[in-house]
Design a protein around this motif. Structure first.
Motif, PDB file in Angstrom:
ATOM      1  N   ASP A  87       0.825  -1.210   0.000  1.00  0.00           N
ATOM      2  CA  ASP A  87       0.000   0.000   0.000  1.00  0.00           C
ATOM      3  C   ASP A  87       0.861   1.263   0.000  1.00  0.00           C
ATOM      4  OD1 ASP A  87      -2.681  -1.093   0.161  1.00  0.00           O
ATOM      5  OD2 ASP A  87      -2.134  -1.779   2.163  1.00  0.00           O
ATOM      6  N   PHE A  88       0.423   2.258  -0.761  1.00  0.00           N
ATOM      7  CA  PHE A  88       1.061   3.567  -0.729  1.00  0.00           C
ATOM      8  C   PHE A  88       0.683   4.274   0.568  1.00  0.00           C
ATOM      9  CE2 PHE A  88       0.569   8.183  -1.669  1.00  0.00           C
ATOM     10  CZ  PHE A  88       1.931   8.488  -1.725  1.00  0.00           C
ATOM     11  N   ALA A  89       1.686   4.795   1.272  1.00  0.00           N
ATOM     12  CA  ALA A  89       1.460   5.487   2.544  1.00  0.00           C
ATOM     13  C   ALA A  89       1.854   6.955   2.393  1.00  0.00           C
ATOM     14  CB  ALA A  89       2.287   4.841   3.657  1.00  0.00           C
ATOM     15  N   PRO A  90       0.888   7.883   2.366  1.00  0.00           N
ATOM     16  CA  PRO A  90       1.226   9.302   2.256  1.00  0.00           C
ATOM     17  C   PRO A  90       1.944   9.802   3.504  1.00  0.00           C
ATOM     18  CG  PRO A  90      -1.117   9.026   2.719  1.00  0.00           C
ATOM     19  CD  PRO A  90      -0.563   7.653   2.471  1.00  0.00           C
ATOM     20  N   LEU A  91       2.889  10.715   3.296  1.00  0.00           N
ATOM     21  CA  LEU A  91       3.694  11.213   4.406  1.00  0.00           C
ATOM     22  C   LEU A  91       3.496  12.698   4.668  1.00  0.00           C
ATOM     23  CD1 LEU A  91       7.010   9.253   3.728  1.00  0.00           C
ATOM     24  CD2 LEU A  91       5.234   8.752   5.412  1.00  0.00           C
ATOM     25  N   ASP A  92       2.662  13.360   3.876  1.00  0.00           N
ATOM     26  CA  ASP A  92       2.317  14.756   4.154  1.00  0.00           C
ATOM     27  C   ASP A  92       0.940  15.038   3.561  1.00  0.00           C
ATOM     28  OD1 ASP A  92       2.684  15.223   1.393  1.00  0.00           O
ATOM     29  OD2 ASP A  92       4.734  15.936   1.672  1.00  0.00           O
ATOM     30  N   SER A  93       0.463  16.250   3.762  1.00  0.00           N
ATOM     31  CA  SER A  93      -0.903  16.584   3.348  1.00  0.00           C
ATOM     32  C   SER A  93      -1.080  16.540   1.837  1.00  0.00           C
ATOM     33  CB  SER A  93      -1.286  17.965   3.882  1.00  0.00           C
ATOM     34  OG  SER A  93      -0.393  18.966   3.396  1.00  0.00           O
ATOM     35  N   LEU A  94      -0.037  16.922   1.084  1.00  0.00           N
ATOM     36  CA  LEU A  94      -0.156  16.872  -0.368  1.00  0.00           C
ATOM     37  C   LEU A  94      -0.287  15.432  -0.850  1.00  0.00           C
ATOM     38  CD1 LEU A  94      -0.244  18.273  -3.061  1.00  0.00           C
ATOM     39  CD2 LEU A  94       2.263  18.342  -3.080  1.00  0.00           C
ATOM     40  N   GLU A  95       0.495  14.522  -0.273  1.00  0.00           N
ATOM     41  CA  GLU A  95       0.381  13.117  -0.657  1.00  0.00           C
ATOM     42  C   GLU A  95      -0.958  12.530  -0.230  1.00  0.00           C
ATOM     43  OE1 GLU A  95       3.891  11.143   0.756  1.00  0.00           O
ATOM     44  OE2 GLU A  95       5.163  12.117  -0.744  1.00  0.00           O
ATOM     45  N   GLU A  96      -1.510  13.018   0.867  1.00  0.00           N
ATOM     46  CA  GLU A  96      -2.849  12.584   1.250  1.00  0.00           C
ATOM     47  C   GLU A  96      -3.869  13.021   0.194  1.00  0.00           C
ATOM     48  OE1 GLU A  96      -3.377  14.252   5.105  1.00  0.00           O
ATOM     49  OE2 GLU A  96      -2.187  12.712   6.120  1.00  0.00           O
ATOM     50  N   ALA A  97      -3.684  14.222  -0.340  1.00  0.00           N
ATOM     51  CA  ALA A  97      -4.583  14.706  -1.395  1.00  0.00           C
ATOM     52  C   ALA A  97      -4.405  13.902  -2.679  1.00  0.00           C
ATOM     53  CB  ALA A  97      -4.331  16.191  -1.651  1.00  0.00           C
ATOM     54  N   ILE A  98      -3.163  13.554  -3.004  1.00  0.00           N
ATOM     55  CA  ILE A  98      -2.898  12.720  -4.181  1.00  0.00           C
ATOM     56  C   ILE A  98      -3.549  11.349  -4.005  1.00  0.00           C
ATOM     57  CG2 ILE A  98      -1.089  11.534  -5.480  1.00  0.00           C
ATOM     58  CD1 ILE A  98       0.726  13.956  -4.891  1.00  0.00           C
ATOM     59  N   LEU A  99      -3.389  10.768  -2.824  1.00  0.00           N
ATOM     60  CA  LEU A  99      -3.997   9.467  -2.551  1.00  0.00           C
ATOM     61  C   LEU A  99      -5.510   9.540  -2.675  1.00  0.00           C
ATOM     62  CD1 LEU A  99      -3.819   6.521  -1.612  1.00  0.00           C
ATOM     63  CD2 LEU A  99      -3.779   7.353   0.749  1.00  0.00           C
ATOM     64  N   HIS A 100      -6.102  10.607  -2.172  1.00  0.00           N
ATOM     65  CA  HIS A 100      -7.556  10.768  -2.274  1.00  0.00           C
ATOM     66  C   HIS A 100      -7.997  10.778  -3.735  1.00  0.00           C
ATOM     67  CE1 HIS A 100     -11.601  12.196  -1.428  1.00  0.00           C
ATOM     68  NE2 HIS A 100     -11.412  13.185  -2.284  1.00  0.00           N
ATOM     69  N   ARG A 101      -7.249  11.486  -4.585  1.00  0.00           N
ATOM     70  CA  ARG A 101      -7.582  11.527  -6.006  1.00  0.00           C
ATOM     71  C   ARG A 101      -7.440  10.154  -6.653  1.00  0.00           C
ATOM     72  NH1 ARG A 101     -10.233  16.189  -7.730  1.00  0.00           N
ATOM     73  NH2 ARG A 101      -9.567  17.866  -6.333  1.00  0.00           N
ATOM     74  N   LEU A 102      -6.371   9.435  -6.330  1.00  0.00           N
ATOM     75  CA  LEU A 102      -6.125   8.149  -6.969  1.00  0.00           C
ATOM     76  C   LEU A 102      -7.123   7.088  -6.507  1.00  0.00           C
ATOM     77  CD1 LEU A 102      -2.235   7.933  -7.114  1.00  0.00           C
ATOM     78  CD2 LEU A 102      -3.846   8.695  -8.856  1.00  0.00           C
ATOM     79  N   ARG A 103      -7.641   7.237  -5.309  1.00  0.00           N
ATOM     80  CA  ARG A 103      -8.648   6.281  -4.830  1.00  0.00           C
ATOM     81  C   ARG A 103      -9.941   6.379  -5.637  1.00  0.00           C
ATOM     82  NH1 ARG A 103      -7.614   6.816   1.678  1.00  0.00           N
ATOM     83  NH2 ARG A 103      -6.216   5.017   1.880  1.00  0.00           N
ATOM     84  N   GLN A 104     -10.152   7.490  -6.303  1.00  0.00           N
ATOM     85  CA  GLN A 104     -11.318   7.624  -7.163  1.00  0.00           C
ATOM     86  C   GLN A 104     -11.132   6.849  -8.473  1.00  0.00           C
ATOM     87  OE1 GLN A 104     -12.283  11.836  -7.608  1.00  0.00           O
ATOM     88  NE2 GLN A 104     -11.605  12.236  -5.512  1.00  0.00           N
TER      89      GLN A 104
END
Length: 322
Positions: free
Chosen positions: A166-183
């Motif tokens: 699993d990809f693990a985001p390490l900051d808020s921008l990566e959390e936003a990227i993960l949110h987009r990719l989950r779509q």
């Protein structure tokens, strides 16, 4: 002993004659590279190679393939070919053969190629260790992972599918990227970020976050744009790629207990000159209480021009000629 070495990836299939003896590769011939999409099957690509060289092929094959090699029916992760292991002798007209995962082959190459086959990438100075674990990670069409255990003058290659953790985001921008990719994906693995197509995923996610209108691009064109540094959004995507690459490489090293890391794959040589100025090293070592240990790990780039072919031949040599 003369053999045919084969390296089947997600995009290309490579063929070459090789000579092996006493468990090692003696020589590797000039490779013939073909797009996998140009042939309907592995057998047809093999026959095209035979026509190219114009002489009968040796009745021995060393085959590296970009998928797990358990079971009889092999379906490549990023390539439409399907290979039935029990039909290999019949389809290829061979008597002796070895089949190894593509990054297992890289592991055999790492174990047998001398120090001249590596260049600094990050981390500490010093040669690869004679004992202990060497982790191998390489972004290309996908993300390959393996490791080599050197012990008692011998080596063991352990194949794995670490690119699918699993990809693990390490900051808020990566959390936003993960949110987009989950779509887009029901599950976001590290391969969705740290790979050739991964740069496109990052780029499109950043564009959505920034509210930018962009044209759809193939990953090859985007990589060229990003490495030129002339497009701000592409450059930002590449910066984020390097950060995630470092984090994932460090995670793999930590999990495997590595004393060294070797970087392979088609992407790394293209960005090696950018790595010292990127966030790769800081993310690689940012492992809390293990930060100092991570800083002491040498990270090397494999520079052999055909490590997959060399490693396939080395795997055959280890199995059949030691």
């Amino acid at each position: 002993m003369e053999i045919v070495a084969v390296d089947i990836g997600g995009t290309h299939a490579r063929f070459a004659h090789a000579e092996v003896a006493d468990g090692r590769v003696v020589s590797l011939g000039e490779p013939v590279v073909t797009h996998a999409a140009d042939h309907a099957s592995f057998q047809l690509a093999w026959q095209a190679f035979a026509e190219t060289v114009g002489t009968p092929l040796p009745r021995a094959a060393a085959i590296a393939i970009a998928c797990p090699v358990e079971g009889d029916v092999l379906k490549l992760t990023n390539n439409p070919w399907v290979i039935h292991k029990h039909l290999i002798p019949e389809k290829l007209d061979v008597d002796t053969w070895t089949l190894v995962n593509d990054f297992g082959a890289i592991g055999h190459a790492v174990a047998q190629i001398g120090e001249e086959g590596f260049a600094p990438f990050a981390g500490s100075d010093g040669p690869l260790p004679d004992t202990g674990v060497i982790s191998i990670i390489g972004p290309g069409t996908g993300l390959g992972v393996a490791h080599v255990l050197r012990q008692g003058g011998r080596y063991h290659v352990i194949e794995c599918e670490g690119g699918h953790i699993d990809f693990a985001p390490l900051d808020s921008l990566e959390e936003a990227i993960l949110h987009r990719l989950r779509q887009r994906y029901p599950r976001v693995s590290v391969e969705r970020i740290v790979s050739g197509p991964g740069l496109v995923n990052i780029y499109e996610a950043l564009a959505a976050i920034e509210g930018c209108q962009i044209d759809q691009m193939e990953d090859k064109a985007l990589w060229a744009l990003a490495t030129e540094g002339k497009d701000g959004l592409a450059a930002a995507a590449l910066d984020r790629f390097c950060l995630s690459f470092g984090a994932v490489a460090g995670d793999i090293a930590l999990v495997q207990g590595a004393k060294a890391v070797v970087i392979a794959g088609g992407i790394a040589p293209r960005i090696a000159h950018l790595i010292p100025q990127s966030g790769f090293a800081s993310r690689f070592s940012a492992k809390g209480r293990f930060a100092q240990r991570m800083e002491d790990i040498p990270v090397r780039l494999i520079t052999h021009p055909q490590p997959g072919l060399y490693g396939a031949a080395a795997a055959f040599a280890e199995q059949h000629t030691r």
